[in-house]
Design a protein around this motif. Structure first.
Motif, mmCIF file in Angstrom:
data_model
loop_
_atom_site.group_PDB
_atom_site.id
_atom_site.type_symbol
_atom_site.label_atom_id
_atom_site.label_comp_id
_atom_site.label_asym_id
_atom_site.label_seq_id
_atom_site.Cartn_x
_atom_site.Cartn_y
_atom_site.Cartn_z
ATOM 1 N N MET A 1 -31.399 5.921 20.383
ATOM 2 C CA MET A 1 -30.781 5.720 21.728
ATOM 3 C C MET A 1 -29.668 4.748 21.628
ATOM 4 N N THR A 2 -28.547 4.999 22.258
ATOM 5 C CA THR A 2 -27.502 4.269 22.368
ATOM 6 C C THR A 2 -27.513 2.997 23.302
ATOM 7 N N GLN A 3 -27.218 1.950 22.709
ATOM 8 C CA GLN A 3 -27.298 0.652 23.571
ATOM 9 C C GLN A 3 -25.843 0.329 24.293
ATOM 10 N N LEU A 4 -26.168 0.515 25.613
ATOM 11 C CA LEU A 4 -24.742 0.324 26.528
ATOM 12 C C LEU A 4 -24.486 -1.219 26.762
ATOM 13 N N ASN A 5 -23.236 -1.265 26.677
ATOM 14 C CA ASN A 5 -22.639 -2.664 26.632
ATOM 15 C C ASN A 5 -22.129 -2.811 28.165
#
Length: 386
Positions: free
Chosen positions: A1-5
Protein backbone atom coordinates in the motif's frame (compact mmCIF):
# COMPACT_ATOMS: atom_id res chain seq x y z
CA UNK A 1 0.00 0.00 0.00
CA UNK A 2 1.31 3.43 -0.97
CA UNK A 3 1.80 5.76 1.98
CA UNK A 4 0.25 9.11 1.17
CA UNK A 5 2.12 12.20 2.27
CA UNK A 6 -0.86 14.33 3.27
CA UNK A 7 -0.17 18.04 3.57
CA UNK A 8 -3.31 20.19 3.82
CA UNK A 9 -3.49 23.29 1.68
CA UNK A 10 -3.01 26.18 4.09
CA UNK A 11 -5.78 28.71 4.57
CA UNK A 12 -3.14 31.11 5.91
CA UNK A 13 -0.09 30.37 3.73
CA UNK A 14 1.70 33.63 4.51
CA UNK A 15 1.45 33.16 8.25
CA UNK A 16 4.31 31.87 10.36
CA UNK A 17 5.31 32.06 14.00
CA UNK A 18 4.39 35.42 15.52
CA UNK A 19 7.09 38.00 16.15
CA UNK A 20 6.20 37.91 19.86
CA UNK A 21 7.07 34.22 20.11
CA UNK A 22 10.22 34.74 18.05
CA UNK A 23 11.54 37.60 20.14
CA UNK A 24 10.72 35.94 23.46
CA UNK A 25 12.56 32.82 22.31
CA UNK A 26 15.53 34.93 21.23
CA UNK A 27 15.50 36.74 24.57
CA UNK A 28 15.62 33.42 26.41
CA UNK A 29 18.43 32.14 24.16
CA UNK A 30 20.63 35.18 24.78
CA UNK A 31 19.54 35.84 28.37
CA UNK A 32 18.20 39.26 27.39
CA UNK A 33 15.81 41.42 29.38
CA UNK A 34 12.49 40.76 27.66
CA UNK A 35 10.61 43.99 27.01
CA UNK A 36 9.11 42.59 23.81
CA UNK A 37 6.03 40.51 24.58
CA UNK A 38 3.25 42.33 26.40
CA UNK A 39 2.98 40.62 29.73
CA UNK A 40 3.87 41.71 33.30
CA UNK A 41 6.79 40.24 35.22
CA UNK A 42 4.78 40.64 38.43
CA UNK A 43 1.68 38.89 39.73
CA UNK A 44 -1.90 40.07 39.96
CA UNK A 45 -3.77 41.07 43.13
CA UNK A 46 -3.59 38.68 46.09
CA UNK A 47 -7.33 39.06 46.71
CA UNK A 48 -8.03 37.79 43.20
CA UNK A 49 -5.76 34.80 43.72
CA UNK A 50 -7.44 34.02 47.05
CA UNK A 51 -10.91 34.18 45.50
CA UNK A 52 -9.88 31.80 42.75
CA UNK A 53 -8.70 29.28 45.34
CA UNK A 54 -11.92 29.82 47.29
CA UNK A 55 -14.21 29.11 44.36
CA UNK A 56 -12.19 26.04 43.38
CA UNK A 57 -12.50 24.75 46.94
CA UNK A 58 -16.25 25.38 46.87
CA UNK A 59 -16.69 23.14 43.84
CA UNK A 60 -17.16 25.73 41.09
CA UNK A 61 -15.27 23.50 38.67
CA UNK A 62 -17.82 22.53 36.05
CA UNK A 63 -18.96 24.29 32.89
CA UNK A 64 -20.04 27.88 33.27
CA UNK A 65 -23.04 29.16 31.28
CA UNK A 66 -22.09 29.76 27.67
CA UNK A 67 -22.46 33.55 27.96
CA UNK A 68 -20.63 33.79 31.31
CA UNK A 69 -21.59 33.48 34.97
CA UNK A 70 -24.29 35.91 36.07
CA UNK A 71 -22.29 37.61 38.89
CA UNK A 72 -19.56 38.54 36.42
CA UNK A 73 -21.98 39.80 33.79
CA UNK A 74 -23.71 41.91 36.43
CA UNK A 75 -20.40 43.36 37.60
CA UNK A 76 -19.42 44.15 34.00
CA UNK A 77 -22.73 45.92 33.42
CA UNK A 78 -22.27 48.06 36.53
CA UNK A 79 -18.66 48.91 35.63
CA UNK A 80 -19.71 49.88 32.11
CA UNK A 81 -22.44 52.13 33.48
CA UNK A 82 -20.03 53.77 35.92
CA UNK A 83 -17.36 54.47 33.32
CA UNK A 84 -19.26 55.07 30.08
CA UNK A 85 -22.82 56.00 31.04
CA UNK A 86 -24.31 52.95 29.35
CA UNK A 87 -25.83 49.94 31.08
CA UNK A 88 -25.76 46.86 28.84
CA UNK A 89 -28.34 44.15 29.39
CA UNK A 90 -26.74 41.38 31.46
CA UNK A 91 -28.55 38.64 29.55
CA UNK A 92 -28.44 39.81 25.95
CA UNK A 93 -25.49 42.22 25.58
CA UNK A 94 -22.52 40.77 27.50
CA UNK A 95 -20.54 37.67 26.52
CA UNK A 96 -17.57 36.37 28.50
CA UNK A 97 -14.87 34.93 26.23
CA UNK A 98 -11.58 33.05 26.44
CA UNK A 99 -9.53 36.21 26.34
CA UNK A 100 -10.03 39.26 24.16
CA UNK A 101 -8.56 37.50 21.13
CA UNK A 102 -11.44 35.03 21.10
CA UNK A 103 -13.93 37.88 21.29
CA UNK A 104 -12.24 39.60 18.34
CA UNK A 105 -12.24 36.41 16.30
CA UNK A 106 -15.84 35.55 17.14
CA UNK A 107 -17.02 39.06 16.27
CA UNK A 108 -15.19 39.14 12.94
CA UNK A 109 -16.42 35.66 12.04
CA UNK A 110 -19.99 36.55 12.95
CA UNK A 111 -20.10 39.86 11.08
CA UNK A 112 -17.91 39.45 8.00
CA UNK A 113 -19.20 37.59 4.93
CA UNK A 114 -17.20 36.48 1.88
CA UNK A 115 -16.33 39.53 -0.21
CA UNK A 116 -17.09 42.05 2.52
CA UNK A 117 -14.56 44.83 3.02
CA UNK A 118 -13.09 45.51 6.44
CA UNK A 119 -11.17 48.69 7.28
CA UNK A 120 -8.44 48.72 9.90
CA UNK A 121 -5.68 51.12 10.85
CA UNK A 122 -2.00 50.16 10.54
CA UNK A 123 0.04 49.52 12.62
CA UNK A 124 -2.56 46.98 13.77
CA UNK A 125 -2.67 44.05 16.16
CA UNK A 126 -1.72 40.87 14.34
CA UNK A 127 -4.89 38.84 15.01
CA UNK A 128 -7.19 41.05 12.92
CA UNK A 129 -5.98 40.18 9.43
CA UNK A 130 -6.01 36.35 9.76
CA UNK A 131 -9.54 36.44 11.20
CA UNK A 132 -10.76 38.61 8.32
CA UNK A 133 -9.04 36.35 5.81
CA UNK A 134 -10.57 33.18 7.30
CA UNK A 135 -14.00 34.84 7.15
CA UNK A 136 -13.51 35.56 3.44
CA UNK A 137 -13.31 39.30 3.91
CA UNK A 138 -11.08 41.81 2.16
CA UNK A 139 -8.95 43.93 4.47
CA UNK A 140 -8.47 47.59 3.56
CA UNK A 141 -5.72 49.26 5.58
CA UNK A 142 -5.12 52.91 6.41
CA UNK A 143 -1.52 53.68 7.34
CA UNK A 144 -1.19 55.88 10.43
CA UNK A 145 1.92 58.02 10.34
CA UNK A 146 4.29 58.65 13.26
CA UNK A 147 4.76 60.37 15.55
CA UNK A 148 1.07 61.16 16.15
CA UNK A 149 -0.54 58.17 14.40
CA UNK A 150 -3.76 60.17 13.90
CA UNK A 151 -6.50 59.06 11.52
CA UNK A 152 -6.79 60.98 8.24
CA UNK A 153 -10.57 61.09 8.00
CA UNK A 154 -10.52 62.22 4.38
CA UNK A 155 -8.56 59.08 3.52
CA UNK A 156 -10.97 57.02 5.59
CA UNK A 157 -14.00 58.33 3.70
CA UNK A 158 -12.30 57.65 0.38
CA UNK A 159 -11.91 54.00 1.36
CA UNK A 160 -15.60 53.45 2.08
CA UNK A 161 -17.59 51.56 -0.53
CA UNK A 162 -20.86 49.68 -0.91
CA UNK A 163 -18.96 46.57 0.21
CA UNK A 164 -17.68 48.05 3.48
CA UNK A 165 -19.02 45.91 6.33
CA UNK A 166 -16.79 46.46 9.36
CA UNK A 167 -14.36 48.99 10.83
CA UNK A 168 -11.82 47.71 13.35
CA UNK A 169 -10.35 50.26 15.73
CA UNK A 170 -8.09 49.92 18.74
CA UNK A 171 -7.83 52.44 21.56
CA UNK A 172 -5.63 52.80 23.52
CA UNK A 173 -3.66 51.67 20.51
CA UNK A 174 -1.16 48.84 20.40
CA UNK A 175 1.57 49.39 19.27
CA UNK A 176 1.61 53.19 18.88
CA UNK A 177 0.51 53.98 22.48
CA UNK A 178 -1.87 56.67 21.18
CA UNK A 179 -5.56 57.04 22.02
CA UNK A 180 -8.73 57.96 20.21
CA UNK A 181 -10.68 60.97 21.41
CA UNK A 182 -14.39 61.72 21.38
CA UNK A 183 -13.86 63.76 18.22
CA UNK A 184 -12.59 60.63 16.44
CA UNK A 185 -15.78 58.76 17.29
CA UNK A 186 -17.79 61.73 16.03
CA UNK A 187 -15.87 61.65 12.72
CA UNK A 188 -16.39 57.90 12.43
CA UNK A 189 -20.11 58.19 13.04
CA UNK A 190 -20.53 60.96 10.47
CA UNK A 191 -18.72 58.83 7.89
CA UNK A 192 -20.65 55.57 8.35
CA UNK A 193 -24.06 56.65 9.66
CA UNK A 194 -25.89 56.13 6.35
CA UNK A 195 -24.52 52.63 5.65
CA UNK A 196 -24.87 49.22 7.26
CA UNK A 197 -21.35 49.26 8.67
CA UNK A 198 -20.44 47.72 12.01
CA UNK A 199 -17.65 48.72 14.39
CA UNK A 200 -15.31 46.42 16.31
CA UNK A 201 -13.57 48.40 19.04
CA UNK A 202 -10.58 46.69 20.65
CA UNK A 203 -10.39 48.34 24.08
CA UNK A 204 -8.26 45.86 26.00
CA UNK A 205 -6.11 48.69 27.43
CA UNK A 206 -9.16 50.76 28.45
CA UNK A 207 -7.89 51.16 32.02
CA UNK A 208 -4.35 52.06 30.98
CA UNK A 209 -5.07 55.49 29.54
CA UNK A 210 -3.05 58.55 30.49
CA UNK A 211 -4.88 61.14 28.38
CA UNK A 212 -6.50 64.01 30.30
CA UNK A 213 -9.87 63.21 28.70
CA UNK A 214 -9.67 59.60 29.83
CA UNK A 215 -10.54 56.58 27.73
CA UNK A 216 -12.99 57.31 24.91
CA UNK A 217 -14.99 54.10 24.62
CA UNK A 218 -17.27 53.38 21.70
CA UNK A 219 -19.84 52.47 24.37
CA UNK A 220 -19.99 56.13 25.42
CA UNK A 221 -21.15 57.18 21.93
CA UNK A 222 -24.93 56.78 21.86
CA UNK A 223 -25.22 56.12 18.13
CA UNK A 224 -22.08 54.09 17.50
CA UNK A 225 -22.73 51.65 20.33
CA UNK A 226 -25.94 50.56 18.58
CA UNK A 227 -23.79 48.95 15.89
CA UNK A 228 -20.58 48.26 17.79
CA UNK A 229 -18.78 45.45 19.60
CA UNK A 230 -16.51 46.61 22.42
CA UNK A 231 -13.86 44.08 23.48
CA UNK A 232 -12.13 44.12 26.87
CA UNK A 233 -9.53 42.04 28.70
CA UNK A 234 -9.31 41.10 32.36
CA UNK A 235 -5.84 39.73 31.69
CA UNK A 236 -4.59 43.25 30.96
CA UNK A 237 -6.57 44.86 33.78
CA UNK A 238 -5.55 42.43 36.54
CA UNK A 239 -2.02 41.50 35.36
CA UNK A 240 -3.19 37.92 34.74
CA UNK A 241 -2.67 37.40 31.01
CA UNK A 242 -2.46 33.64 31.47
CA UNK A 243 -6.01 33.44 32.78
CA UNK A 244 -7.33 34.30 29.30
CA UNK A 245 -10.63 35.85 30.40
CA UNK A 246 -12.12 38.68 28.38
CA UNK A 247 -15.53 39.82 27.26
CA UNK A 248 -17.42 41.77 24.65
CA UNK A 249 -20.36 44.13 24.90
CA UNK A 250 -22.69 44.53 21.93
CA UNK A 251 -26.40 45.07 21.22
CA UNK A 252 -28.58 41.98 21.52
CA UNK A 253 -28.87 41.26 17.78
CA UNK A 254 -25.11 41.45 17.28
CA UNK A 255 -24.36 39.51 20.48
CA UNK A 256 -26.68 36.73 19.34
CA UNK A 257 -24.56 36.20 16.22
CA UNK A 258 -21.28 36.39 18.16
CA UNK A 259 -22.56 33.77 20.58
CA UNK A 260 -23.30 31.38 17.73
CA UNK A 261 -19.57 31.38 17.00
CA UNK A 262 -18.48 31.48 20.64
CA UNK A 263 -20.51 28.42 21.63
CA UNK A 264 -18.71 26.25 19.07
CA UNK A 265 -15.31 27.85 19.56
CA UNK A 266 -14.84 27.61 23.33
CA UNK A 267 -18.46 27.29 24.56
CA UNK A 268 -17.62 28.60 28.01
CA UNK A 269 -14.80 30.10 30.04
CA UNK A 270 -13.00 28.97 33.22
CA UNK A 271 -15.69 28.97 35.92
CA UNK A 272 -13.74 29.74 39.13
CA UNK A 273 -11.75 32.48 37.37
CA UNK A 274 -14.99 34.18 36.29
CA UNK A 275 -16.35 34.08 39.84
CA UNK A 276 -13.08 35.37 41.29
CA UNK A 277 -13.03 38.29 38.83
CA UNK A 278 -16.64 39.11 39.72
CA UNK A 279 -15.66 39.31 43.38
CA UNK A 280 -12.64 41.46 42.49
CA UNK A 281 -14.75 43.95 40.52
CA UNK A 282 -17.20 44.26 43.42
CA UNK A 283 -14.82 44.34 46.36
CA UNK A 284 -11.75 46.11 44.99
CA UNK A 285 -12.89 48.43 42.17
CA UNK A 286 -10.08 50.80 43.12
CA UNK A 287 -7.73 48.42 41.29
CA UNK A 288 -8.99 49.35 37.81
CA UNK A 289 -9.65 52.93 38.87
CA UNK A 290 -6.02 53.32 40.00
CA UNK A 291 -4.50 51.51 37.03
CA UNK A 292 -3.59 54.68 35.08
CA UNK A 293 -1.49 55.93 38.01
CA UNK A 294 0.02 52.47 38.52
CA UNK A 295 1.27 52.24 34.94
CA UNK A 296 2.10 55.93 34.60
CA UNK A 297 4.67 55.40 37.34
CA UNK A 298 6.28 52.56 35.37
CA UNK A 299 6.13 54.49 32.11
CA UNK A 300 7.86 57.45 33.72
CA UNK A 301 10.42 55.18 35.36
CA UNK A 302 11.49 53.83 31.97
CA UNK A 303 11.28 57.16 30.14
CA UNK A 304 13.33 58.93 32.82
CA UNK A 305 15.92 56.17 32.81
CA UNK A 306 16.26 56.55 29.03
CA UNK A 307 16.70 60.32 29.17
CA UNK A 308 20.45 59.99 28.77
CA UNK A 309 20.24 57.62 25.82
CA UNK A 310 20.45 58.31 22.08
CA UNK A 311 16.92 57.02 21.58
CA UNK A 312 14.08 59.45 20.94
CA UNK A 313 11.13 58.44 23.12
CA UNK A 314 7.72 59.05 21.56
CA UNK A 315 4.75 60.24 23.59
CA UNK A 316 2.81 57.48 25.37
CA UNK A 317 -0.90 58.25 25.89
CA UNK A 318 -2.02 54.75 26.80
CA UNK A 319 -1.28 50.98 26.88
CA UNK A 320 1.81 49.63 28.64
CA UNK A 321 4.04 50.17 25.63
CA UNK A 322 6.35 52.98 24.59
CA UNK A 323 7.97 53.58 21.19
CA UNK A 324 11.63 54.44 20.67
CA UNK A 325 13.12 56.01 17.55
CA UNK A 326 16.60 54.56 17.01
CA UNK A 327 17.50 56.50 13.84
CA UNK A 328 20.39 58.24 15.65
CA UNK A 329 21.89 54.86 16.53
CA UNK A 330 21.62 52.55 13.54
CA UNK A 331 20.72 52.31 9.85
CA UNK A 332 19.45 48.74 10.25
CA UNK A 333 15.81 47.99 9.46
CA UNK A 334 13.69 47.52 12.57
CA UNK A 335 13.56 43.72 12.47
CA UNK A 336 17.35 43.44 12.11
CA UNK A 337 17.86 46.08 14.78
CA UNK A 338 15.67 44.21 17.27
CA UNK A 339 17.54 40.99 16.60
CA UNK A 340 20.88 42.79 17.07
CA UNK A 341 19.61 44.54 20.19
CA UNK A 342 18.61 41.23 21.75
CA UNK A 343 21.83 39.39 20.91
CA UNK A 344 24.41 42.14 21.46
CA UNK A 345 22.85 44.52 23.99
CA UNK A 346 20.65 42.12 25.93
CA UNK A 347 17.27 43.85 25.57
CA UNK A 348 14.42 42.37 23.54
CA UNK A 349 12.00 44.71 21.75
CA UNK A 350 9.39 44.45 18.99
CA UNK A 351 9.85 46.03 15.53
CA UNK A 352 6.88 48.13 14.43
CA UNK A 353 6.97 47.01 10.80
CA UNK A 354 5.48 43.62 11.73
CA UNK A 355 2.20 45.40 12.55
CA UNK A 356 1.93 46.75 9.00
CA UNK A 357 1.14 45.23 5.59
CA UNK A 358 2.90 47.95 3.59
CA UNK A 359 6.58 48.81 3.99
CA UNK A 360 7.20 50.73 7.20
CA UNK A 361 10.36 52.79 6.70
CA UNK A 362 10.38 54.38 10.15
CA UNK A 363 13.02 53.28 12.64
CA UNK A 364 10.75 52.55 15.58
CA UNK A 365 10.70 49.77 18.16
CA UNK A 366 8.22 48.96 20.91
CA UNK A 367 9.12 48.31 24.55
CA UNK A 368 6.76 46.93 27.20
CA UNK A 369 6.94 48.68 30.58
CA UNK A 370 4.61 46.29 32.44
CA UNK A 371 7.64 45.25 34.45
CA UNK A 372 9.18 45.72 37.87
CA UNK A 373 11.00 49.06 38.20
CA UNK A 374 14.28 47.18 38.68
CA UNK A 375 13.73 45.38 35.38
CA UNK A 376 13.05 48.65 33.56
CA UNK A 377 16.10 50.39 35.04
CA UNK A 378 18.35 47.44 34.18
CA UNK A 379 17.12 47.47 30.59
CA UNK A 380 17.55 51.25 30.33
CA UNK A 381 21.11 51.02 31.62
CA UNK A 382 21.96 48.68 28.77
CA UNK A 383 20.22 50.87 26.20
CA UNK A 384 21.99 54.00 27.45
CA UNK A 385 25.32 52.41 26.59
CA UNK A 386 24.55 52.67 22.86
Amino acid sequence: MTQLNLTPESKLPALGTTIFTQMSALAAQFNAINLSQGFPDFDGPQYLQDRLAYHVSQGANQYAPMIGVLPLREAIADKTAELYGHTPDVNSDITVTAGATEALYAAITALVRPGDEVICFDPSYDSYAPAVQLAGGVLKRIALQPPGFRVDWSEFRSLLSAKTRLVILNTPHNPSATVWRKSDHAELWQAIAEQEIYVLSDEVYEHICFDAEGHASVLAHAELRQRAVAVSSFGKTFHMTGWKVGYCVAPAAISAEIRKVHQYLTFSVNTPAQLAIADMLRQEPEHYRDLPAFYRERRDCLVDALSGSRFKVLSCEGTYFVLLDYSAISDLDDVSFCQWLTKEVGVAAIPLSVFCADPFPHKLIRLCFAKQPATLIAAAERLCQL
